[in-house]
Design a protein around this motif. Structure first.
Motif, PDB file in Angstrom:
ATOM      1  N   PRO A 166       0.811  -1.234   0.000  1.00 34.38           N
ATOM      2  CA  PRO A 166       0.000   0.000   0.000  1.00 34.38           C
ATOM      3  C   PRO A 166       0.840   1.278   0.000  1.00 34.38           C
ATOM      4  O   PRO A 166       0.489   2.261  -0.674  1.00 34.38           O
ATOM      5  CB  PRO A 166      -0.819  -0.125   1.286  1.00 34.38           C
ATOM      6  N   ALA A 167       1.961   1.259   0.743  1.00 36.85           N
ATOM      7  CA  ALA A 167       2.830   2.440   0.756  1.00 36.85           C
ATOM      8  C   ALA A 167       3.403   2.704  -0.629  1.00 36.85           C
ATOM      9  O   ALA A 167       3.476   3.858  -1.081  1.00 36.85           O
ATOM     10  CB  ALA A 167       3.957   2.244   1.770  1.00 36.85           C
ATOM     11  N   CYS A 168       3.785   1.642  -1.335  1.00 33.57           N
ATOM     12  CA  CYS A 168       4.314   1.799  -2.696  1.00 33.57           C
ATOM     13  C   CYS A 168       3.248   2.355  -3.640  1.00 33.57           C
ATOM     14  O   CYS A 168       3.528   3.228  -4.473  1.00 33.57           O
ATOM     15  CB  CYS A 168       4.829   0.462  -3.221  1.00 33.57           C
ATOM     16  N   LEU A 169       2.017   1.841  -3.515  1.00 37.27           N
ATOM     17  CA  LEU A 169       0.931   2.320  -4.373  1.00 37.27           C
ATOM     18  C   LEU A 169       0.643   3.801  -4.124  1.00 37.27           C
ATOM     19  O   LEU A 169       0.427   4.577  -5.065  1.00 37.27           O
ATOM     20  CB  LEU A 169      -0.335   1.492  -4.124  1.00 37.27           C
ATOM     21  N   LEU A 170       0.616   4.193  -2.865  1.00 38.03           N
ATOM     22  CA  LEU A 170       0.345   5.592  -2.541  1.00 38.03           C
ATOM     23  C   LEU A 170       1.459   6.505  -3.041  1.00 38.03           C
ATOM     24  O   LEU A 170       1.199   7.621  -3.515  1.00 38.03           O
ATOM     25  CB  LEU A 170       0.152   5.746  -1.037  1.00 38.03           C
ATOM     26  N   ARG A 171       2.697   6.031  -2.966  1.00 37.58           N
ATOM     27  CA  ARG A 171       3.823   6.844  -3.458  1.00 37.58           C
ATOM     28  C   ARG A 171       3.718   7.025  -4.970  1.00 37.58           C
ATOM     29  O   ARG A 171       3.991   8.108  -5.493  1.00 37.58           O
ATOM     30  CB  ARG A 171       5.150   6.193  -3.088  1.00 37.58           C
ATOM     31  N   ARG A 172       3.325   5.959  -5.680  1.00 37.98           N
ATOM     32  CA  ARG A 172       3.176   6.086  -7.133  1.00 37.98           C
ATOM     33  C   ARG A 172       2.051   7.050  -7.497  1.00 37.98           C
ATOM     34  O   ARG A 172       2.045   7.634  -8.580  1.00 37.98           O
ATOM     35  CB  ARG A 172       2.897   4.712  -7.737  1.00 37.98           C
ATOM     36  N   ALA A 173       1.077   7.181  -6.597  1.00 36.18           N
ATOM     37  CA  ALA A 173      -0.040   8.100  -6.840  1.00 36.18           C
ATOM     38  C   ALA A 173       0.276   9.525  -6.399  1.00 36.18           C
ATOM     39  O   ALA A 173      -0.598  10.404  -6.467  1.00 36.18           O
ATOM     40  CB  ALA A 173      -1.282   7.595  -6.109  1.00 36.18           C
ATOM     41  N   VAL A 220     -10.563  -2.130   2.737  1.00 32.07           N
ATOM     42  CA  VAL A 220      -9.379  -1.879   1.913  1.00 32.07           C
ATOM     43  C   VAL A 220      -8.787  -3.235   1.544  1.00 32.07           C
ATOM     44  O   VAL A 220      -8.138  -3.883   2.369  1.00 32.07           O
ATOM     45  CB  VAL A 220      -8.332  -1.025   2.655  1.00 32.07           C
ATOM     46  N   PRO A 221      -8.984  -3.726   0.312  1.00 37.26           N
ATOM     47  CA  PRO A 221      -8.511  -5.071  -0.053  1.00 37.26           C
ATOM     48  C   PRO A 221      -7.000  -5.146  -0.192  1.00 37.26           C
ATOM     49  O   PRO A 221      -6.319  -4.121  -0.312  1.00 37.26           O
ATOM     50  CB  PRO A 221      -9.204  -5.330  -1.392  1.00 37.26           C
ATOM     51  N   ASP A 222      -6.492  -6.370  -0.192  1.00 38.39           N
ATOM     52  CA  ASP A 222      -5.069  -6.594  -0.460  1.00 38.39           C
ATOM     53  C   ASP A 222      -4.795  -6.379  -1.941  1.00 38.39           C
ATOM     54  O   ASP A 222      -5.614  -6.736  -2.791  1.00 38.39           O
ATOM     55  CB  ASP A 222      -4.673  -8.032  -0.108  1.00 38.39           C
ATOM     56  N   PRO A 223      -3.635  -5.820  -2.267  1.00 34.97           N
ATOM     57  CA  PRO A 223      -3.257  -5.708  -3.688  1.00 34.97           C
ATOM     58  C   PRO A 223      -2.769  -7.053  -4.219  1.00 34.97           C
ATOM     59  O   PRO A 223      -2.403  -7.947  -3.448  1.00 34.97           O
ATOM     60  CB  PRO A 223      -2.122  -4.684  -3.665  1.00 34.97           C
ATOM     61  N   ILE A 224      -2.783  -7.214  -5.553  1.00 41.52           N
ATOM     62  CA  ILE A 224      -2.157  -8.396  -6.158  1.00 41.52           C
ATOM     63  C   ILE A 224      -0.655  -8.249  -6.004  1.00 41.52           C
ATOM     64  O   ILE A 224      -0.055  -7.278  -6.469  1.00 41.52           O
ATOM     65  CB  ILE A 224      -2.526  -8.526  -7.648  1.00 41.52           C
ATOM     66  N   ALA A 241      -3.063  -4.060 -17.637  1.00 41.25           N
ATOM     67  CA  ALA A 241      -4.241  -3.236 -17.344  1.00 41.25           C
ATOM     68  C   ALA A 241      -5.000  -3.776 -16.139  1.00 41.25           C
ATOM     69  O   ALA A 241      -5.509  -3.004 -15.309  1.00 41.25           O
ATOM     70  CB  ALA A 241      -5.155  -3.190 -18.569  1.00 41.25           C
ATOM     71  N   ILE A 242      -5.079  -5.114 -16.041  1.00 46.00           N
ATOM     72  CA  ILE A 242      -5.747  -5.723 -14.885  1.00 46.00           C
ATOM     73  C   ILE A 242      -5.008  -5.360 -13.601  1.00 46.00           C
ATOM     74  O   ILE A 242      -5.615  -4.990 -12.589  1.00 46.00           O
ATOM     75  CB  ILE A 242      -5.830  -7.246 -15.062  1.00 46.00           C
ATOM     76  N   ARG A 243      -3.670  -5.474 -13.662  1.00 47.49           N
ATOM     77  CA  ARG A 243      -2.883  -5.140 -12.471  1.00 47.49           C
ATOM     78  C   ARG A 243      -3.038  -3.663 -12.111  1.00 47.49           C
ATOM     79  O   ARG A 243      -3.139  -3.310 -10.944  1.00 47.49           O
ATOM     80  CB  ARG A 243      -1.409  -5.493 -12.709  1.00 47.49           C
ATOM     81  N   MET A 244      -3.048  -2.816 -13.139  1.00 45.05           N
ATOM     82  CA  MET A 244      -3.225  -1.392 -12.876  1.00 45.05           C
ATOM     83  C   MET A 244      -4.603  -1.115 -12.276  1.00 45.05           C
ATOM     84  O   MET A 244      -4.742  -0.296 -11.371  1.00 45.05           O
ATOM     85  CB  MET A 244      -3.047  -0.606 -14.185  1.00 45.05           C
ATOM     86  N   GLN A 245      -5.617  -1.822 -12.785  1.00 45.03           N
ATOM     87  CA  GLN A 245      -6.965  -1.639 -12.251  1.00 45.03           C
ATOM     88  C   GLN A 245      -7.041  -2.069 -10.795  1.00 45.03           C
ATOM     89  O   GLN A 245      -7.637  -1.385  -9.954  1.00 45.03           O
ATOM     90  CB  GLN A 245      -7.964  -2.430 -13.096  1.00 45.03           C
ATOM     91  N   ALA A 260      -4.491  -2.283  -8.703  1.00 49.70           N
ATOM     92  CA  ALA A 260      -3.703  -1.343  -7.909  1.00 49.70           C
ATOM     93  C   ALA A 260      -4.477  -0.044  -7.694  1.00 49.70           C
ATOM     94  O   ALA A 260      -4.461   0.534  -6.600  1.00 49.70           O
ATOM     95  CB  ALA A 260      -2.373  -1.064  -8.597  1.00 49.70           C
ATOM     96  N   GLY A 261      -5.170   0.405  -8.743  1.00 45.26           N
ATOM     97  CA  GLY A 261      -5.929   1.634  -8.621  1.00 45.26           C
ATOM     98  C   GLY A 261      -7.050   1.527  -7.611  1.00 45.26           C
ATOM     99  O   GLY A 261      -7.294   2.467  -6.835  1.00 45.26           O
TER     100      GLY A 261
END
Length: 740
Positions: A23-30, A131-135, A327-331, A333-334
């Motif tokens: 989650p920290a990595c995803l938030l940083r990318r955003a 808040v689900p787990d990311p892939i 695209a699935i992974r991005m979806q 992650a989003g």
């Protein structure tokens, strides 16, 4: 800055990875600043913090971090990402600390909808943000080196150490599947990332499907690929499975690599619906790769579902499908990143702050019962009690199964699982050497069926000692008609039965001189809790449409010398030759299997004698009950089978050859060769004296509802009632209306 507080900066630890690091990595990318912290939070970090997310348990460090954040007016989110963590937090040891922690929190998050409902019910807090787990399919090593260099180096060192250990294990031939051609076997991949074998998603959950997997391996050549954590314990737990197995240390990249090469993906359910978040994400990834998925290892539909998935033609994903994977992974992650954004935004402002008056931890007040299944014979005694207890909403049932009996026991546990009972698999050596953590023995009442003086009772003795050390009251069940130290043999040591109460089948008159004063002072007669099955319970029994006489043996026992064994085989053969129109189905003892050993198996026998080899696929799944439900009569060595035959109302005779066998009076005995044939002829001509069978059964076991009495004793023992109070209550019930 979003601060994710963790107990340890171990980026390979599943809880840290899925609920903090990714989650920290995803938030940083955003575009949001995010960082992991462990231990105390420095003031300089709090000054820049927008929110603190607590992802570990209610430890001293977590409480201090929450207090400092609250003092600095920084919102606090308490994240509960798994059913296992929820159980830890609502345990008696954590209730006070967690209640204090929630009083400082602004909001609570959970990994899926079912878990969110459970959290709301347990703590009286609404709403709980999902808040689900990311892939998890990327290593994010560069990000780790940049943000947490020490943790990244530690992660690399751990992986290097694991690689060396796995390579050594492979050289020691502990990975038999690596010697099997990949092209000739169907590949089943199991994903369970827990670092504890009996935690949710742990490798022990695979053993719930042990019977189905072994049956499937008889039909299709297959290979198991285990991708997960806790591989050292996993190797030992899965050792009993007669299937080629390869073990692979979990990493995100391997998740995709093995999915792409597999014919079927098995995903854990955690044993309950609160644990499905990780499985759901991986199931979507597998589906995108065209891999069939079976999630959840419990139920009668498991075997046909796996068979259909492996035999159906696999749909090869097109180039378009593969191009869609990013695209699935991005979806995914989003959606996860957006969920964290909502949770963080909802925690802002004073209105979001919870108060201790709004929070109440609802402690589970159910009676906690732990039962041990340590050998095959325990199944018929323990399972009926566990099944009945699991239907009681006031009792929490947990069964510890030694992994060596996983294959035969797995199917019998389905009703218990369906009722909410929890199953754990332990390795016998871990129990003997005290490697099972004390928390696993947390219960109000512990039950075992194999305590005694024999070598085979060593696991039960260790279980009793560990349970009593944890302050648990222990009940020991009588496990046989000839129970050494109780109804058979010389007087045993006063330490032979250390359980606080011993539940016997018959009344005090059934205790022989082998039972000392200490055992008699804690013996509670309840009856024999075994079930009586009907033929419809065994639809695929091989001899369902042919009448036969069942012959049971436990000739491996030291009670019998070679002369007895030779006479038994010779007289069986002579009877079969004298009665060529009769079929004699021999059921060897599941443990000893004397009749199927090398030299014994080579003895020529008449064609109307059939040996039901327990190792053969057609017989492996059938216990003695299947034979008794179909037999017309029973011949047996002196053993509990005589009582089992009486439970089914079957004519039974004992092969004694001079053995006293007082516990079997007044059943007919076979002393000479001709006695065998005369017994069968008497049965066919309806000359068998059933009054002796009824007298034997009435004396050997109390009539009525044995399972009901056992449950009554369990409840009273859990309530702390004394031996005299329990005996008095049972006597009053016996003088009341009869039950059956």
């Amino acid at each position: 800055m979003i601060l994710f507080h963790v107990e340890t900066l171990d980026l390979d630890k599943p809880r840290v990875r899925s609920r903090a690091w990714l989650p920290a990595c995803l938030l940083r990318r955003a575009g949001l600043a995010a960082k992991l912290v462990a231990g105390d939070i420095q003031p300089r970090l709090l000054n820049t913090a927008q929110c603190v997310v607590l992802t570990g348990d209610a430890s001293h460090h977590a409480l201090c971090a929450a207090q400092r954040a609250a003092d600095a007016k920084v919102p606090v989110i308490v994240d509960i990402g798994s059913a296992e963590l929820l159980n830890e937090l609502t345990g008696q040891m954590r209730c006070g600390q967690f209640l204090e922690l929630l009083g400082l929190a602004s909001s609570i998050t959970a990994a899926n909808e079912v878990l969110a409902r459970e959290v709301a019910h347990s703590f009286g807090v609404k709403p709980v943000v999902i808040v689900p787990d990311p892939i998890d399919i990327q290593d994010d090593l560069l990000a780790a080196l940049r943000l947490h260099p020490a943790a990244a180096v530690h992660m690399l060192a751990n992986r290097g150490n694991h690689w060396i250990r796995d390579a050594l294990a492979k050289l020691r031939r502990k990975w038999p599947a690596d010697r099997i051609s990949h092209a000739t076997r169907k590949r089943i991949v199991w994903f369970g990332t827990s670092d504890q074998p009996n935690s949710e998603g742990g490798i022990a959950e695979l053993l719930l499907a042990a019977g189905d997997l072994v049956d499937l391996a008889e039909e299709l050549p297959l290979r198991l690929e285990i991708v997960g954590g806790a591989l050292d314990s996993g190797r030992r737990l899965l050792k009993s499975l007669p299937i080629p197995i390869a073990f692979h240390r979990y990493s995100p990249r391997r998740a995709r690599q093995f999915l792409e090469k597999s014919d079927l993906c098995l995903l854990p359910s955690g044993g309950d619906p609160k644990s499905l978040a990780r499985s759901t994400a991986r199931a979507r990834l597998a589906a995108a790769l065209g891999v069939p998925v079976v999630a959840g290892i419990i139920g009668d539909a498991m075997l046909p579902e796996m068979r259909n998935a492996l035999t159906a033609k696999r749909a090869v994903p097109s180039a378009k499908d593969r191009d869609a994977l990013p695209a699935i992974r991005m979806q995914e992650a989003g959606s996860v990143e957006a969920a964290w954004r909502r949770a963080i935004k909802g925690s802002q402002g004073p209105a979001a702050r919870l108060t201790t008056s709004e929070v109440a931890v609802r402690v589970d007040r159910r009676l906690k019962v732990l039962l041990l299944l340590q050998q095959f014979q325990d199944i018929d005694l323990i399972v009926p009690i566990a099944e009945a207890a699991s239907t009681d909403s006031q009792i929490e049932v947990r069964i510890a199964v030694l992994s060596k009996i996983a294959v035969p026991v797995s199917r019998r546990l389905r009703a218990i699982c369906a009722n909410g009972g929890k199953i754990e698999f332990w390795h016998g050596t871990d129990l003997l050497r005290g490697r099972i953590t004390s928390g696993r023995f947390a219960a109000d009442v512990a039950i075992t069926a194999s305590e005694g003086t024999a070598f085979g009772a060593r696991f039960a003795r260790s279980f009793v000692a560990a349970s009593q050390a944890a302050g648990v009251r222990v009940l020991s069940l009588q496990h046989g008609l000839d129970n050494r130290g109780m109804t058979y043999g010389p007087q045993g040591s006063s330490k032979a039965f250390r359980g606080d109460l011993v539940l016997t089948w018959g009344g005090p008159q059934r205790l022989s001189h082998a039972a000392g004063a200490e055992l008699r002072a804690k013996a509670v007669p309840v009856g024999c809790p075994k079930r009586v099955f009907c033929r419809a319970d065994f639809p695929s029994f091989p001899m369902a449409d042919r009448p036969f006489v069942a012959v049971f043996e436990n000739l491996h026992w030291r009670r019998y010398d070679d002369g007895y064994r030779k006479r038994f085989v010779n007289d069986l053969a002579a009877m079969a030759e004298a009665l060529p129109n009769e079929i004699f189905l021999v059921k060897p003892h599941m443990g000893g299997q004397w009749f199927t050993r090398g030299s014994t198996a080579a003895i020529p026998l008449p064609p109307n004698i059939i040996i039901a080899d327990p190792k053969a696929a057609q017989w492996r799944r059938f216990t003695a009950d299947a034979f008794l439900a179909h037999a017309s009569a029973v011949i047996t060595t002196p053993s509990t089978i005589a009582l089992d035959a009486a439970r089914y109302g079957l004519p039974v005779a004992l092969v004694t050859y001079g053995i006293e066998a007082h516990n079997y009076h007044p059943l007919p005995r076979l002393e000479e060769t001709g006695d065998w044939r005369r017994f069968v002829e008497d049965v066919r001509q309806e000359l068998y004296d059933r009054s002796k069978l009824e007298a034997f059964f009435a004396d050997a076991a109390l009539p009525g509802d044995a399972v009901g009495r056992a449950l009554a004793v369990i409840r009273m023992a859990g309530a702390g009632q004394s031996y005299r109070e329990i005996i008095s209550a049972l006597e009053k019930d016996q003088h009341g209306p009869a039950t059956s």
